[in-house]
Design a protein around this motif. Structure first.
Motif, PDB file in Angstrom:
ATOM      1  N   PRO A 177       0.703   3.269   8.407  1.00 27.03           N
ATOM      2  CA  PRO A 177       2.059   2.572   9.026  1.00 27.03           C
ATOM      3  C   PRO A 177       2.274   2.651  10.736  1.00 27.03           C
ATOM      4  O   PRO A 177       1.913   3.689  11.349  1.00 27.03           O
ATOM      5  CB  PRO A 177       3.137   3.064   8.374  1.00 27.03           C
ATOM      6  CG  PRO A 177       2.715   4.415   8.043  1.00 27.03           C
ATOM      7  CD  PRO A 177       1.353   4.525   7.734  1.00 27.03           C
ATOM      8  N   TRP A 214       8.345   1.602  -1.796  1.00 29.00           N
ATOM      9  CA  TRP A 214       7.485   2.426  -2.143  1.00 29.00           C
ATOM     10  C   TRP A 214       6.465   1.954  -3.174  1.00 29.00           C
ATOM     11  O   TRP A 214       7.089   1.169  -4.235  1.00 29.00           O
ATOM     12  CB  TRP A 214       8.062   3.803  -2.676  1.00 29.00           C
ATOM     13  CG  TRP A 214       9.167   4.531  -1.384  1.00 29.00           C
ATOM     14  CD1 TRP A 214      10.346   4.264  -0.863  1.00 29.00           C
ATOM     15  CD2 TRP A 214       8.339   5.707  -0.904  1.00 29.00           C
ATOM     16  NE1 TRP A 214      10.647   4.963  -0.157  1.00 29.00           N
ATOM     17  CE2 TRP A 214       9.667   5.996  -0.193  1.00 29.00           C
ATOM     18  CE3 TRP A 214       7.129   6.713  -0.877  1.00 29.00           C
ATOM     19  CZ2 TRP A 214       9.535   7.172   1.050  1.00 29.00           C
ATOM     20  CZ3 TRP A 214       7.295   7.879  -0.195  1.00 29.00           C
ATOM     21  CH2 TRP A 214       8.250   8.074   0.868  1.00 29.00           C
ATOM     22  N   TYR A 239       2.686   5.988  -1.513  1.00 23.36           N
ATOM     23  CA  TYR A 239       2.664   5.327  -0.251  1.00 23.36           C
ATOM     24  C   TYR A 239       4.299   4.830   0.054  1.00 23.36           C
ATOM     25  O   TYR A 239       4.795   3.829  -0.855  1.00 23.36           O
ATOM     26  CB  TYR A 239       1.635   3.942  -0.402  1.00 23.36           C
ATOM     27  CG  TYR A 239       0.326   4.716  -0.621  1.00 23.36           C
ATOM     28  CD1 TYR A 239      -0.614   4.661   0.613  1.00 23.36           C
ATOM     29  CD2 TYR A 239      -0.046   4.792  -1.677  1.00 23.36           C
ATOM     30  CE1 TYR A 239      -1.840   5.131   0.483  1.00 23.36           C
ATOM     31  CE2 TYR A 239      -1.627   5.268  -2.064  1.00 23.36           C
ATOM     32  CZ  TYR A 239      -2.305   5.398  -0.576  1.00 23.36           C
ATOM     33  OH  TYR A 239      -3.615   5.920  -0.894  1.00 23.36           O
ATOM     34  N   GLN A 240       4.570   4.705   1.318  1.00 25.82           N
ATOM     35  CA  GLN A 240       5.816   4.092   1.689  1.00 25.82           C
ATOM     36  C   GLN A 240       5.322   2.817   2.370  1.00 25.82           C
ATOM     37  O   GLN A 240       4.614   2.982   3.570  1.00 25.82           O
ATOM     38  CB  GLN A 240       6.565   4.801   2.730  1.00 25.82           C
ATOM     39  CG  GLN A 240       7.861   4.290   2.785  1.00 25.82           C
ATOM     40  CD  GLN A 240       8.985   5.169   3.663  1.00 25.82           C
ATOM     41  OE1 GLN A 240       8.593   6.319   3.982  1.00 25.82           O
ATOM     42  NE2 GLN A 240      10.136   4.763   3.886  1.00 25.82           N
ATOM     43  N   LEU A 241       5.840   1.483   2.113  1.00 24.35           N
ATOM     44  CA  LEU A 241       5.534   0.313   2.842  1.00 24.35           C
ATOM     45  C   LEU A 241       6.284   0.330   4.054  1.00 24.35           C
ATOM     46  O   LEU A 241       7.695   0.574   3.996  1.00 24.35           O
ATOM     47  CB  LEU A 241       5.765  -0.854   1.969  1.00 24.35           C
ATOM     48  CG  LEU A 241       4.876  -1.020   0.718  1.00 24.35           C
ATOM     49  CD1 LEU A 241       4.518   0.065   0.014  1.00 24.35           C
ATOM     50  CD2 LEU A 241       4.842  -2.381  -0.072  1.00 24.35           C
ATOM     51  N   LEU A 272       6.247  -1.527  -7.521  1.00 26.17           N
ATOM     52  CA  LEU A 272       6.973  -1.503  -6.303  1.00 26.17           C
ATOM     53  C   LEU A 272       8.593  -0.918  -6.693  1.00 26.17           C
ATOM     54  O   LEU A 272       9.036  -1.551  -7.596  1.00 26.17           O
ATOM     55  CB  LEU A 272       7.124  -2.771  -5.746  1.00 26.17           C
ATOM     56  CG  LEU A 272       7.954  -2.700  -4.426  1.00 26.17           C
ATOM     57  CD1 LEU A 272       7.366  -2.395  -3.198  1.00 26.17           C
ATOM     58  CD2 LEU A 272       7.975  -4.313  -3.990  1.00 26.17           C
ATOM     59  N   TRP A 319       8.532  -1.318  12.130  1.00 33.10           N
ATOM     60  CA  TRP A 319       8.779  -1.906  10.632  1.00 33.10           C
ATOM     61  C   TRP A 319       9.292  -3.232  10.607  1.00 33.10           C
ATOM     62  O   TRP A 319      10.195  -3.312  11.033  1.00 33.10           O
ATOM     63  CB  TRP A 319       9.241  -0.859   9.843  1.00 33.10           C
ATOM     64  CG  TRP A 319       8.594   0.343   9.558  1.00 33.10           C
ATOM     65  CD1 TRP A 319       7.578   0.911  10.055  1.00 33.10           C
ATOM     66  CD2 TRP A 319       8.690   1.324   8.405  1.00 33.10           C
ATOM     67  NE1 TRP A 319       6.924   2.116   9.726  1.00 33.10           N
ATOM     68  CE2 TRP A 319       7.769   2.331   8.712  1.00 33.10           C
ATOM     69  CE3 TRP A 319       9.639   1.534   7.281  1.00 33.10           C
ATOM     70  CZ2 TRP A 319       7.731   3.556   7.866  1.00 33.10           C
ATOM     71  CZ3 TRP A 319       9.838   2.645   6.697  1.00 33.10           C
ATOM     72  CH2 TRP A 319       8.503   3.751   6.681  1.00 33.10           C
ATOM     73  N   PHE A 338      -0.798  -3.856   3.747  1.00 40.45           N
ATOM     74  CA  PHE A 338       0.011  -3.623   4.063  1.00 40.45           C
ATOM     75  C   PHE A 338       0.664  -2.224   3.474  1.00 40.45           C
ATOM     76  O   PHE A 338       1.372  -1.332   4.292  1.00 40.45           O
ATOM     77  CB  PHE A 338       1.162  -4.770   3.899  1.00 40.45           C
ATOM     78  CG  PHE A 338       2.606  -4.595   4.264  1.00 40.45           C
ATOM     79  CD1 PHE A 338       2.890  -4.693   5.822  1.00 40.45           C
ATOM     80  CD2 PHE A 338       3.730  -4.574   3.477  1.00 40.45           C
ATOM     81  CE1 PHE A 338       3.995  -4.692   5.995  1.00 40.45           C
ATOM     82  CE2 PHE A 338       4.798  -4.230   3.853  1.00 40.45           C
ATOM     83  CZ  PHE A 338       5.245  -4.427   5.202  1.00 40.45           C
ATOM     84  N   ALA A 339       0.480  -2.012   2.427  1.00 37.36           N
ATOM     85  CA  ALA A 339       0.921  -0.914   1.591  1.00 37.36           C
ATOM     86  C   ALA A 339       0.223   0.389   2.130  1.00 37.36           C
ATOM     87  O   ALA A 339       0.800   1.407   2.024  1.00 37.36           O
ATOM     88  CB  ALA A 339       0.873  -1.185   0.070  1.00 37.36           C
ATOM     89  N   CYS A 340      -1.155   0.266   2.223  1.00 34.48           N
ATOM     90  CA  CYS A 340      -1.895   1.266   2.242  1.00 34.48           C
ATOM     91  C   CYS A 340      -2.486   1.870   3.498  1.00 34.48           C
ATOM     92  O   CYS A 340      -3.168   2.835   3.679  1.00 34.48           O
ATOM     93  CB  CYS A 340      -3.074   1.311   1.090  1.00 34.48           C
ATOM     94  SG  CYS A 340      -2.563   1.220  -0.547  1.00 34.48           S
ATOM     95  N   TRP A 396      -2.244  -4.881  -0.150  1.00 32.24           N
ATOM     96  CA  TRP A 396      -2.774  -3.610  -0.161  1.00 32.24           C
ATOM     97  C   TRP A 396      -3.101  -3.095   1.067  1.00 32.24           C
ATOM     98  O   TRP A 396      -2.886  -2.090   1.389  1.00 32.24           O
ATOM     99  CB  TRP A 396      -4.058  -3.535  -1.169  1.00 32.24           C
ATOM    100  CG  TRP A 396      -3.830  -3.814  -2.577  1.00 32.24           C
ATOM    101  CD1 TRP A 396      -3.909  -4.729  -3.401  1.00 32.24           C
ATOM    102  CD2 TRP A 396      -3.017  -2.871  -3.271  1.00 32.24           C
ATOM    103  NE1 TRP A 396      -3.447  -4.561  -4.705  1.00 32.24           N
ATOM    104  CE2 TRP A 396      -2.861  -3.343  -4.513  1.00 32.24           C
ATOM    105  CE3 TRP A 396      -2.501  -1.304  -3.022  1.00 32.24           C
ATOM    106  CZ2 TRP A 396      -2.008  -2.665  -5.630  1.00 32.24           C
ATOM    107  CZ3 TRP A 396      -1.935  -0.596  -4.133  1.00 32.24           C
ATOM    108  CH2 TRP A 396      -1.783  -1.429  -5.186  1.00 32.24           C
TER     109      TRP A 396
END
Length: 317
Positions: free
Chosen positions: A180, A141, A8-10, A114, A186, A175-177, A173
């Protein structure tokens, strides 16, 4: 921690020039060898047990003097609003690699790592469960480290990532998953020379005796992943017996906790039960593996459960 996808890319970006300047200012003595002595791998500790030069994952986590000298790195970590465990700068020399492995230890059951690349080249590739990505400088990531993964630095320069472990908040979580937004939308975290954010770090998470509910949770997770490397009648029989042994172990551990509590009283009774399970499991576990990463069932039982059931008095001093 097990995730739905390998990577996963944040949706957040950082001031990479500022991070690079802070890394460049670290003295040579900030860098030490990898805990497993992997060739071409070195690290600078940023958050550690007691803020000391240790790679332990147990104890009160504190910022080290090296992180104290990196105010923007502190802002970056604090900006996520989560509690951080062990965190480091991880350096991979030109042509070096991190061998393929899966992280099966107890520490990783509830934590994710992270990655924020600081120095990297397109030839640096991170592989996880058959997928491969290049994590570019200034990005963020996470990945599923329960799956088998490895890293290759195919460039002629050092690769340096900031790597930090956390259990994450609900907001983290999401935000991360979550899906996007477009990259142009961003979040960007600028360097603020006047900021002094509070950095949240883990306390010592261990009980003298692991509570029965946690033992149940760990064992249930192991049993759900259990399978045979080769499907034979003998292997299926051993898997059935291994599964029954684990179920019985949880029941007996719960009874000891009901009798003695988890404060450390009658520690020897708990140790005897753990050792009895260890010995009974050994002849049953040959050819039994975890479904996701093919890790040996006995090794997972040992590293994720048995090693952490009882904490010696001196370890909590």
């Amino acid at each position: 921690m097990r995730l739905a996808e390998p990577f996963y890319q944040l949706p957040v970006l950082f001031d990479i020039e500022r991070l690079q300047a802070e890394v460049a200012a670290l003295p040579a003595e900030a860098w030490g060898s990898h805990p497993d002595k992997l060739s071409g791998n070195s690290a600078a500790r940023l958050i550690s047990a007691g803020g000391a030069e240790t790679d332990s994952v147990h104890g009160q986590m504190l910022a080290t003097p090296w992180l104290a000298a990196m105010p923007y790195a502190r802002q970056v970590l604090a900006g996520f609003g989560v509690v951080w465990s062990r965190s480091r700068l991880m350096r991979l020399a030109p042509g070096a690699r991190v061998p393929e492995h899966a992280d099966i230890n107890y520490h990783w059951h509830t934590r994710v790592r992270l990655h924020i690349p600081i120095h990297t080249r397109p030839q640096v590739r991170f592989h996880c469960d058959g997928q491969s990505v290049h994590m570019a400088a200034g990005e963020a990531w996470i990945f599923d480290n329960w799956r088998r993964h490895h890293v290759v630095n195919g460039s002629d320069a050092d690769r340096i990532h900031l790597v930090a472990d956390t259990t994450g908040t609900a907001a983290f979580w999401r935000f991360a998953c979550d899906r996007p937004p477009p990259r142009a939308q961003w979040r960007v975290m600028p360097w603020n020379p006047d900021a002094a954010p509070r950095l949240l770090t883990e306390s010592d998470q261990r009980f003298p005796i692991m509570p029965a509910a946690e033992v149940q949770w760990l064992i249930d997770d192991l049993r759900a992943e259990l399978t045979t490397a080769v499907d034979t009648s003998d292997a299926r029989l051993r898997m059935s017996r291994f599964d029954l042994l684990l179920e019985s172990f949880v029941q007996d551990w719960r009874q000891l906790c009901a009798l003695h509590g988890v404060g450390g009283r009658a520690r020897s009774d708990f140790v005897r039960l753990a050792e009895a399970v260890r010995q009974a499991a050994a002849p049953l576990a040959a050819g039994l593996v975890m479904r996701t990463n093919n890790a040996g069932a006995l090794l997972v039982l040992e590293k994720r459960v048995l090693q952490h059931l009882v904490v010696a008095d001196e370890a909590r001093a």
